[in-house]
Design an enzyme around this catalytic site. Structure first.
Site, PDB file in Angstrom:
ATOM      1  N   HIS A  61     -53.017  24.522   9.896  1.00 15.59           N
ATOM      2  CA  HIS A  61     -53.583  23.794   8.491  1.00 15.59           C
ATOM      3  C   HIS A  61     -52.663  22.481   8.529  1.00 15.59           C
ATOM      4  O   HIS A  61     -53.193  21.605   7.509  1.00 15.59           O
ATOM      5  CB  HIS A  61     -53.396  24.635   7.169  1.00 15.59           C
ATOM      6  CG  HIS A  61     -52.049  25.020   6.785  1.00 15.59           C
ATOM      7  ND1 HIS A  61     -51.214  26.059   7.149  1.00 15.59           N
ATOM      8  CD2 HIS A  61     -51.092  24.223   6.335  1.00 15.59           C
ATOM      9  CE1 HIS A  61     -50.085  26.264   6.828  1.00 15.59           C
ATOM     10  NE2 HIS A  61     -49.980  25.017   6.020  1.00 15.59           N
ATOM     11  N   ASP A  92     -53.193  30.570  12.372  1.00 15.59           N
ATOM     12  CA  ASP A  92     -52.738  29.301  11.902  1.00 15.59           C
ATOM     13  C   ASP A  92     -51.513  28.788  12.601  1.00 15.59           C
ATOM     14  O   ASP A  92     -50.133  28.550  12.263  1.00 15.59           O
ATOM     15  CB  ASP A  92     -51.873  29.980  10.673  1.00 15.59           C
ATOM     16  CG  ASP A  92     -51.819  28.686   9.593  1.00 15.59           C
ATOM     17  OD1 ASP A  92     -52.065  27.574   9.957  1.00 15.59           O
ATOM     18  OD2 ASP A  92     -51.144  28.659   8.542  1.00 15.59           O
ATOM     19  N   SER A 175     -42.404  23.627   4.098  1.00 10.67           N
ATOM     20  CA  SER A 175     -41.613  24.576   5.010  1.00 10.67           C
ATOM     21  C   SER A 175     -42.977  25.045   5.972  1.00 10.67           C
ATOM     22  O   SER A 175     -42.478  25.651   7.048  1.00 10.67           O
ATOM     23  CB  SER A 175     -41.018  25.374   4.707  1.00 10.67           C
ATOM     24  OG  SER A 175     -41.631  26.467   3.910  1.00 10.67           O
TER      25      SER A 175
END
Length: 381
Positions: A61, A92, A175
């Protein structure tokens, strides 16, 4: 994995000082809405996993499925442009690439990936751009290795068909893409997100990341100046599976003798099996698999873990695969053709009057219950 009985603060201090220079702040701009992402800008984290080739690992993402402009800022504030190299269609993670010669003043080493080192009770540090603070170091302990993939949005990007790890490290925005390191300075997982109402953080296991990185390295020279053209085989049945414990699979019809067999031949720690959660319309499994079907074998091999299932699918693209399932106590064998996951992942768009239009992706097809490839308006204009 062998770790010293006690790890001192000095040990961690030395490890962190070695790791931090390889961690970068990523400034990312997405100029167009595309698939599950909207247009906008933000910051995240990445870390160098191949210094000689200039490869940075971060989240999918962050790399984004569509157009992206990005730069990386290193510890000494050297800023360089980075370019998308690969983003996984489902999981991801993704890679940026950069020119290693553009870093002129910083001494740093790549961070090795060690998925095998992850274990419950392992002390870890999450090093990254937490809350936009450039460098934050958050401590935690791995509590689970078999958590279901987190659900972030009903109409956006969500990972699936994988386990996640969990720890109470309290990571926040910025993060994403941080390395989760052990006391030896190895990345044992990839930070992906967290729960804002608590300190829980979610980490992606690295087995699939290591596979993709090794394929990119192996084919790097062959693709010369266009390493982003490296093909990473990814197979799919357009089916979402969930991992259910034996108690639940028994209630939905798993036979006692099948459960006994699975428990007998499986490694210690196997607590359940994979169950069909949803099937995308007009996909390879449409009208052949149903929610609640319990997966037993693929091509004769017992499958109780997502990693085993995906390995078999990735090696069978374009071929038929035999699935043995149990449905309401009845054993069935079904033949399905494995589809190329990249073929249902859009890589182009049409812009008309400010509207962004492209084929409906697998991600959104499973969100909305439509078949892949329909016309999808990512932004109305």
């Amino acid at each position: 994995m062998e770790i010293e009985p006690s790890v001192s603060a000095d040990d961690w201090r030395r490890t962190v000082s070695r790791v931090v220079p390889a961690v970068t702040v990523l400034h990312v701009t997405m100029p167009r809405a595309f698939d599950t992402e909207v247009a906008g800008a933000g910051s995240a984290t990445g870390f160098v996993v191949d210094k000689s080739r200039g490869i940075i690992l971060t989240n999918r993402h962050v790399v984004s499925p569509g157009p992206v402009v990005a730069e990386a800022m290193f510890l000494n504030r050297e800023e360089i442009p980075v370019y998308p190299l690969y983003r996984d269609p489902v999981h991801d993670f993704g890679f940026f690439r950069y020119d290693p010669a553009s870093i002129q003043f910083l001494e740093y080493d790549e961070i090795p990936l060690a998925p095998e080192a992850a274990s419950v009770g392992l002390d870890i540090r999450v090093v990254g751009n937490d809350s936009g603070e450039k460098v934050s170091i958050l401590a935690g302990t791995l509590a689970r290795l078999d958590r279901e993939a987190p659900v972030y949005a009903r109409d956006g990007y969500n990972d699936f068909n994988t386990f996640y790890m969990q720890a109470a490290s309290g990571t926040k925005g910025g993060s994403s893409g941080s390395p989760v390191i052990d006391c030896q300075g190895r990345a044992v997982a990839l930070n992906t997100g967290g729960r804002s109402s608590s300190a829980i953080a979610f980490f992606l296991p690295l087995e699939r990341v290591v596979r993709a990185l090794n394929l990119i390295r192996h084919n790097w020279v062959a693709f010369g100046s266009k390493p982003e053209s490296v093909y990473i085989p990814r197979g799919t049945l357009q089916v979402t599976f969930e991992h259910k414990g034996f108690e639940e699979t028994r209630r939905i019809g798993l036979r006692n003798d099948t459960e006994k067999m699975v428990r007998l031949v499986s490694p210690a720690g196997v607590t359940g099996m994979l169950v069909v959660y949803s099937v995308v319309p007009d996909g390879p499994a449409h009208e052949l698999l149903q929610p609640g079907d319990v997966l037993v074998r693929m091509n004769g091999e017992l499958v109780t873990q997502f990693l085993t299932m995906e390995t078999l699918l990735d090696g069978s693209i374009g071929s038929e695969i035999d699935l043995q399932i149990e449905r309401s106590g009845i054993t069935l064998t079904i033949k399905l053709k494995v589809e190329d996951l990249h073929s249902i992942t859009p890589n182009h768009f049409l812009e008309v009057g400010g509207a962004v239009i492209h084929p409906l992706s697998y991600q959104q097809a499973r969100n909305f219950g439509f078949k892949c490839g329909l016309v999808y308006v990512a932004e109305a204009g």
